[in-house]
Design a protein around this motif. Sequence first.
Motif, PDB file in Angstrom:
ATOM      1  N   MET A  91       0.848  -1.189   0.000  1.00 14.43           N
ATOM      2  CA  MET A  91       0.000   0.000   0.000  1.00 14.43           C
ATOM      3  C   MET A  91       0.884   1.239   0.000  1.00 14.43           C
ATOM      4  N   LYS A  92       0.460   2.301  -0.709  1.00 16.88           N
ATOM      5  CA  LYS A  92       1.234   3.537  -0.819  1.00 16.88           C
ATOM      6  C   LYS A  92       0.508   4.674  -0.095  1.00 16.88           C
ATOM      7  N   LEU A  93       1.309   5.529   0.542  1.00 20.01           N
ATOM      8  CA  LEU A  93       0.790   6.704   1.249  1.00 20.01           C
ATOM      9  C   LEU A  93       1.530   7.941   0.757  1.00 20.01           C
ATOM     10  N   LEU A  94       0.782   8.954   0.400  1.00 19.11           N
ATOM     11  CA  LEU A  94       1.374  10.255   0.061  1.00 19.11           C
ATOM     12  C   LEU A  94       1.021  11.246   1.166  1.00 19.11           C
ATOM     13  N   ILE A  95       2.060  11.871   1.743  1.00 16.62           N
ATOM     14  CA  ILE A  95       1.878  12.884   2.787  1.00 16.62           C
ATOM     15  C   ILE A  95       2.100  14.244   2.149  1.00 16.62           C
ATOM     16  N   ALA A  96       1.030  14.998   1.972  1.00 16.20           N
ATOM     17  CA  ALA A  96       1.112  16.353   1.400  1.00 16.20           C
ATOM     18  C   ALA A  96       1.000  17.350   2.546  1.00 16.20           C
ATOM     19  N   GLU A  97       2.159  17.840   2.991  1.00 16.10           N
ATOM     20  CA  GLU A  97       2.220  18.643   4.225  1.00 16.10           C
ATOM     21  C   GLU A  97       3.369  19.637   4.094  1.00 16.10           C
ATOM     22  N   ARG A  98       3.084  20.924   4.366  1.00 18.95           N
ATOM     23  CA  ARG A  98       4.134  21.938   4.269  1.00 18.95           C
ATOM     24  C   ARG A  98       5.162  21.833   5.378  1.00 18.95           C
ATOM     25  N   ASP A  99       4.751  21.342   6.537  1.00 22.58           N
ATOM     26  CA  ASP A  99       5.652  21.235   7.691  1.00 22.58           C
ATOM     27  C   ASP A  99       6.415  19.906   7.611  1.00 22.58           C
ATOM     28  N   GLU A 100       7.731  19.985   7.396  1.00 19.63           N
ATOM     29  CA  GLU A 100       8.538  18.771   7.262  1.00 19.63           C
ATOM     30  C   GLU A 100       8.568  17.960   8.556  1.00 19.63           C
ATOM     31  N   ASN A 101       8.497  18.634   9.678  1.00 21.90           N
ATOM     32  CA  ASN A 101       8.472  17.909  10.958  1.00 21.90           C
ATOM     33  C   ASN A 101       7.205  17.063  11.090  1.00 21.90           C
ATOM     34  N   GLU A 102       6.095  17.616  10.622  1.00 23.50           N
ATOM     35  CA  GLU A 102       4.837  16.855  10.633  1.00 23.50           C
ATOM     36  C   GLU A 102       4.968  15.620   9.732  1.00 23.50           C
ATOM     37  N   SER A 103       5.550  15.789   8.563  1.00 29.05           N
ATOM     38  CA  SER A 103       5.726  14.665   7.646  1.00 29.05           C
ATOM     39  C   SER A 103       6.589  13.579   8.274  1.00 29.05           C
ATOM     40  N   ALA A 104       7.670  13.983   8.933  1.00 32.44           N
ATOM     41  CA  ALA A 104       8.561  13.010   9.572  1.00 32.44           C
ATOM     42  C   ALA A 104       7.839  12.264  10.700  1.00 32.44           C
ATOM     43  N   ALA A 105       7.016  12.993  11.432  1.00 36.15           N
ATOM     44  CA  ALA A 105       6.285  12.363  12.540  1.00 36.15           C
ATOM     45  C   ALA A 105       5.297  11.318  12.025  1.00 36.15           C
ATOM     46  N   ILE A 106       4.650  11.624  10.897  1.00 32.59           N
ATOM     47  CA  ILE A 106       3.686  10.665  10.336  1.00 32.59           C
ATOM     48  C   ILE A 106       4.418   9.441   9.811  1.00 32.59           C
ATOM     49  N   ARG A 107       5.587   9.635   9.165  1.00 30.33           N
ATOM     50  CA  ARG A 107       6.414   8.509   8.716  1.00 30.33           C
ATOM     51  C   ARG A 107       6.745   7.594   9.895  1.00 30.33           C
ATOM     52  N   TRP A 108       7.157   8.208  10.990  1.00 32.59           N
ATOM     53  CA  TRP A 108       7.530   7.417  12.168  1.00 32.59           C
ATOM     54  C   TRP A 108       6.322   6.644  12.706  1.00 32.59           C
ATOM     55  N   LEU A 109       5.161   7.293  12.730  1.00 34.25           N
ATOM     56  CA  LEU A 109       3.957   6.653  13.248  1.00 34.25           C
ATOM     57  C   LEU A 109       3.595   5.426  12.412  1.00 34.25           C
ATOM     58  N   VAL A 110       3.730   5.543  11.091  1.00 28.82           N
ATOM     59  CA  VAL A 110       3.418   4.423  10.198  1.00 28.82           C
ATOM     60  C   VAL A 110       4.334   3.238  10.484  1.00 28.82           C
ATOM     61  N   SER A 111       5.631   3.504  10.680  1.00 30.63           N
ATOM     62  CA  SER A 111       6.578   2.411  10.935  1.00 30.63           C
ATOM     63  C   SER A 111       6.427   1.860  12.341  1.00 30.63           C
ATOM     64  N   ALA A 112       6.141   2.730  13.328  1.00 33.06           N
ATOM     65  CA  ALA A 112       6.055   2.293  14.721  1.00 33.06           C
ATOM     66  C   ALA A 112       4.900   1.339  14.945  1.00 33.06           C
ATOM     67  N   TYR A 113       3.796   1.551  14.250  1.00 34.32           N
ATOM     68  CA  TYR A 113       2.618   0.710  14.453  1.00 34.32           C
ATOM     69  C   TYR A 113       2.461  -0.352  13.366  1.00 34.32           C
TER      70      TYR A 113
END
Length: 492
Positions: A1-23
């Motif tokens: 499955m593919k996820l695209l994160i369209a977010e101006r805040d790079e910190n927010e994007s990194a946090a979502i990446r981490w959440l996907v891998s953590a769970y």
Amino acid sequence: MKLLIAERDENESAAIRWLVSAYSLPIHHVYTANTVERTMRILEKETPELLYIELDMVSHDDWEEMTKYVRLFCQKVIAVTAEATFARAKQAIEWQCVDLLVKPLEPAKLKQCLQKAVSSFVRQEHLHPLHSNDAERYSYRSLFSEEVEAADVALLLLQTENPNKWRDIVSFLTQYPFRYPTRVLPLSNMVVCLLSGVSGDMKEEAWKLLRDWEAECTEPLAVVALPPDGGQTVRAQYQTARRLLETTFFIGYRQVIAPAPEYERWKELDPFLTPEEQRKWIDMLHRFDKQAIKTWMQREFLHMPTPFPNPEMVRTRLTSILAQIRRFMKTYHLDRGETERDYMRIFHEILYNRVLYRIVQEMLLFLYGLLDRAKEAEEQARADVIEKGIRYIEEYFRNPDLTLEKVAAAVGRSPAYYSHLLMKKYGISFRKLLTQTRIKEAKRLLAQTELSIKEIAYQTGFRTSHYFTRVFKEETKRTPTEYRDEQRKEPQ
């Protein structure tokens, strides 16, 4: 499955990446974009199943074009905004978003939202037609037929401690984002999950599922995890899992249970109390010894080494103890009313409670209350026996043949036991009490009547006036005549 994160805040994007891998969400490709133009290019090139987009980055001029790309190249959208306005809500509705989140984001809320979006794809995947062999391996029939080989099928068996919470686990699993193609098969009081393409022993996947369950639910859950075994049928896997699930009776829930040598067989257990154990229980109960009972129960049931005995044998042994308790209740006439209802509740716990230590705990609490009530009943019975005996003496003291044996027989106790009760409560012997009762009545007759000494002796249970006079003087330090004269000299 593919996820695209369209977010101006790079910190927010990194946090979502981490959440996907953590769970361990079943998302294997994550792309990021910080502009509308880059978002549309990635949508067209990668066609991700899931888009996470900050609505605030889409201007009014770009909205119509962006809407076309979302509808053409994306299946599910999670929208986020820093502006909790009606306009943003309308935009989320127009795109049929899974959810509209408001910044600052709560990780738990975002996780739940991602799981919800992913689970919809998992359910759709489960509904896709299977090849005939796969349909056999992932069906209810596979659980009960010896003909369906397990091959690459891994199995999870789940059960809640409270049978009434069974439907909660079914609801949870139908939304759960498994990392592997999974068929969920609800049964009468448990749920089977058959997974394909699994590598490893399944324990990590099972623990993750248990943690996710406990993050949302308080009900204890047990998970049996069996890896693929090409040498077995699915039915054999299922039977092994059910056998392992029975160990929850001893180890409790909130567990992941995997195959282990100590769980492969039950050890022998005599389900009935021996004559010596019966005597021990009779002794502990009649001594009202709560500590001894607690020690016996905990030693017998809460520290069992592996291999464990068959749970049904343990339940039978507990009912054998309950039979001794029943006899004790009858002795103290407590087999009725509230105590009887509590007894039947404990009987139901023994038959149906899924965890041994909870049964033991409930039995001990019941026994503590029962012993308190029995002790009160015994003390009351003793008091009643003593008073009944005293009333009998007061009624029949005029009979010169009245004896301790007759009084004891009248109250249903042995002479020695009644004498013991009387001495313990009042510090007086039967003979002394009888004498005092007779002398008390003699004093009344001497003071209030003209009866002769001989007649008074006869009416108060003395065989002769001579014996009456001797006993009267021993008790009062004066003769009956002297006592009468003193009473008459006193001013009226």
